[in-house]
Design an enzyme around this catalytic site. Structure first.
Site, PDB file in Angstrom:
ATOM      1  N   LYS A  33     -12.794  14.917  -2.356  1.00 38.62           N
ATOM      2  CA  LYS A  33     -13.007  14.135  -1.388  1.00 38.62           C
ATOM      3  C   LYS A  33     -12.139  13.060  -0.968  1.00 38.62           C
ATOM      4  O   LYS A  33     -11.191  12.726  -1.846  1.00 38.62           O
ATOM      5  CB  LYS A  33     -14.560  13.545  -1.461  1.00 38.62           C
ATOM      6  CG  LYS A  33     -14.632  12.522  -2.535  1.00 38.62           C
ATOM      7  CD  LYS A  33     -16.118  11.897  -2.482  1.00 38.62           C
ATOM      8  CE  LYS A  33     -16.024  10.514  -3.488  1.00 38.62           C
ATOM      9  NZ  LYS A  33     -17.484   9.853  -3.549  1.00 38.62           N
ATOM     10  N   ARG A 127     -28.809   5.187  -2.242  1.00 39.69           N
ATOM     11  CA  ARG A 127     -28.099   5.857  -1.171  1.00 39.69           C
ATOM     12  C   ARG A 127     -28.686   7.059  -0.607  1.00 39.69           C
ATOM     13  O   ARG A 127     -29.900   6.898  -0.165  1.00 39.69           O
ATOM     14  CB  ARG A 127     -26.678   5.986  -1.554  1.00 39.69           C
ATOM     15  CG  ARG A 127     -26.066   4.812  -2.092  1.00 39.69           C
ATOM     16  CD  ARG A 127     -24.532   4.894  -2.203  1.00 39.69           C
ATOM     17  NE  ARG A 127     -24.251   6.245  -2.927  1.00 39.69           N
ATOM     18  CZ  ARG A 127     -22.949   6.474  -3.443  1.00 39.69           C
ATOM     19  NH1 ARG A 127     -21.750   5.555  -3.324  1.00 39.69           N
ATOM     20  NH2 ARG A 127     -22.568   7.377  -4.227  1.00 39.69           N
ATOM     21  N   TYR A 257       4.566 -14.699   6.341  1.00 39.75           N
ATOM     22  CA  TYR A 257       3.515 -15.425   7.076  1.00 39.75           C
ATOM     23  C   TYR A 257       3.005 -16.583   6.108  1.00 39.75           C
ATOM     24  O   TYR A 257       2.386 -16.222   5.089  1.00 39.75           O
ATOM     25  CB  TYR A 257       2.439 -14.417   7.716  1.00 39.75           C
ATOM     26  CG  TYR A 257       2.996 -13.257   8.696  1.00 39.75           C
ATOM     27  CD1 TYR A 257       3.825 -13.583  10.009  1.00 39.75           C
ATOM     28  CD2 TYR A 257       2.992 -12.000   8.561  1.00 39.75           C
ATOM     29  CE1 TYR A 257       4.580 -12.974  10.678  1.00 39.75           C
ATOM     30  CE2 TYR A 257       3.514 -11.134   9.432  1.00 39.75           C
ATOM     31  CZ  TYR A 257       4.016 -11.632  10.441  1.00 39.75           C
ATOM     32  OH  TYR A 257       4.634 -10.607  11.154  1.00 39.75           O
ATOM     33  N   MET A 305       2.007  -6.200   7.448  1.00 42.25           N
ATOM     34  CA  MET A 305       1.652  -4.750   7.863  1.00 42.25           C
ATOM     35  C   MET A 305       2.580  -3.874   7.406  1.00 42.25           C
ATOM     36  O   MET A 305       2.127  -2.708   6.942  1.00 42.25           O
ATOM     37  CB  MET A 305       1.422  -4.786   9.562  1.00 42.25           C
ATOM     38  CG  MET A 305       1.042  -3.416   9.773  1.00 42.25           C
ATOM     39  SD  MET A 305       0.871  -3.229  11.708  1.00 42.25           S
ATOM     40  CE  MET A 305      -0.724  -4.657  11.905  1.00 42.25           C
TER      41      MET A 305
END
Length: 363
Positions: A33, A127, A257, A305
């Site tokens: 998956k 779940r 940053y 990013m």
């Protein structure tokens, strides 16, 4: 500039064989998956089958259809269904379906030809899966549909919480009680599965007739107290790129940053063109390790990013040098586990989150 995830398919095959041997060579499912935990679903599935896996497991029907479209004919189980699930396509492509409720069962039983189903009971994870209160009704309805030829109850299954041996053994006991309900209904599933990688290795009571290998297929350990090497597994993914640029800067230079990092003296900064858009966790800012020319450095300042910075001091690092974020630590590079520790997460997330801007190369 090359953002590259190199996937060792031979390692996946060997990992599956190792896991099969450790769990007694009973029927096994390789879980592919989430695009094979970031490694590529189709190549990973083929490699796992080469290693001896009998079944493939995915979350969604769409993931199962991708495998079928690639020509993979092995048995597949898909188990996470939304209200608009494409059950008819699954039936046509011979994809077994996890069933957690009467609503799902009735929708599937209305289709032809009859499809294999795996009834799921919630043994405590909270779940998917029928609750203990709803389980008898689900089993009775499935038994009736099977007698009428509308479904084939091929499996019964659940998920463990991995909350510790005591909690897992409690779930094993609940699962055994759920199997008693199945036996009383006259249903005889060939596949009874509860254990994933962790339990298949350390909890024999949870193995039943099939085990599911997830993270272990990709050479990563599900345990905090054992490494891949300890388990005889080889990490299959190596994430790397090349240095985009270097620059000499003075003492006190702010980096990235927020200026979370300032240089202590005159030094060289190397720019690495991978960032959180590529799946490199921003939470590992200031801590994530990389290897350049055989030397391990830490991220300097904030991961952005598209890029982050390494302070390499006076070392001879140049544009174009290969930067390895993680791979097989036996080769001297950092591991996905080290990045997980730096980011405050688990190795599963580190490899699964690697984005599509990173090219996969299969060896």
């Amino acid at each position: 500039m090359s953002r590259l995830a190199t996937i060792d398919l031979g390692a996946i095959s060997r990992n599956v064989e190792t896991l099969r041997a450790a769990s007694g060579r009973i029927t096994s499912m390789a879980v592919v998956k989430a695009d094979g935990y970031g490694h590529g679903a189709v190549p990973s599935a083929r490699a796992a089958l080469e290693g001896g896996a009998d079944w493939l497991g995915v979350a969604t029907i769409e993931e199962a259809l991708e495998l079928r479209e690639a020509g993979i004919e092995a048995p597949i189980l898909a188990w996470l269904h939304e209200t608009d699930a494409t059950f008819p396509l699954a039936v046509l492509r011979d994809i077994d379906l996890g069933v957690s409720s009467l609503v799902q069962l009735e929708a599937i039983a209305s289709l032809t030809p009859a499809v294999g189903i795996h009834l799921k009971v919630d043994t405590g994870l909270g779940r998917s899966g029928a609750t203990p209160e709803d389980w008898p009704a689900l089993v009775a309805a499935a038994a009736a549909h099977e007698r009428a030829g509308r479904v084939r109850v091929r499996g019964v299954w659940s998920h463990l919480s991995n909350a510790g041996e005591e909690a897992d053994l409690e779930q094993v006991a609940r699962f055994a009680a759920a199997l008693d309900v199945v036996a009383a209904s006259g249903v005889e599933p060939e596949l009874v599965h509860l254990a994933a990688t962790a339990a298949s290795l350390r909890l024999p009571e949870a193995r039943f007739t099939m085990v599911r290998f997830g993270i272990g297929c990709y050479g990563l350990s599900p345990f905090g107290d054992a490494t891949s090497h300890d388990l005889g597994l080889t990490p299959a993914m190596t994430l790397s790129t090349t240095v985009a640029s270097t620059k000499r800067v003075p003492p006190g230079q702010g980096v990235s940053y927020g200026f979370r990092y300032r240089t202590a003296g005159e030094t060289t900064l190397a720019l690495v063109p991978l960032g959180y858009a590529d799946g490199v966790p921003r939470s590992a800012s200031g801590r994530g390790p990389v290897s350049i020319n055989g030397v391990t450095y830490r991220v300097a300042g904030t991961i952005a990013m598209d890029q982050f910075v390494i302070d390499v001091g006076d070392d001879a690092v140049a544009t174009g040098d290969r930067v390895t974020l993680f791979g097989d630590p036996a080769t001297g590079v950092p591991s996905a586990d080290e990045w997980a520790l730096a980011a405050g997460t688990i190795n599963y997330e580190i490899v699964t989150r690697i984005g599509q801007r990173v090219r996969r190369e299969y060896v």
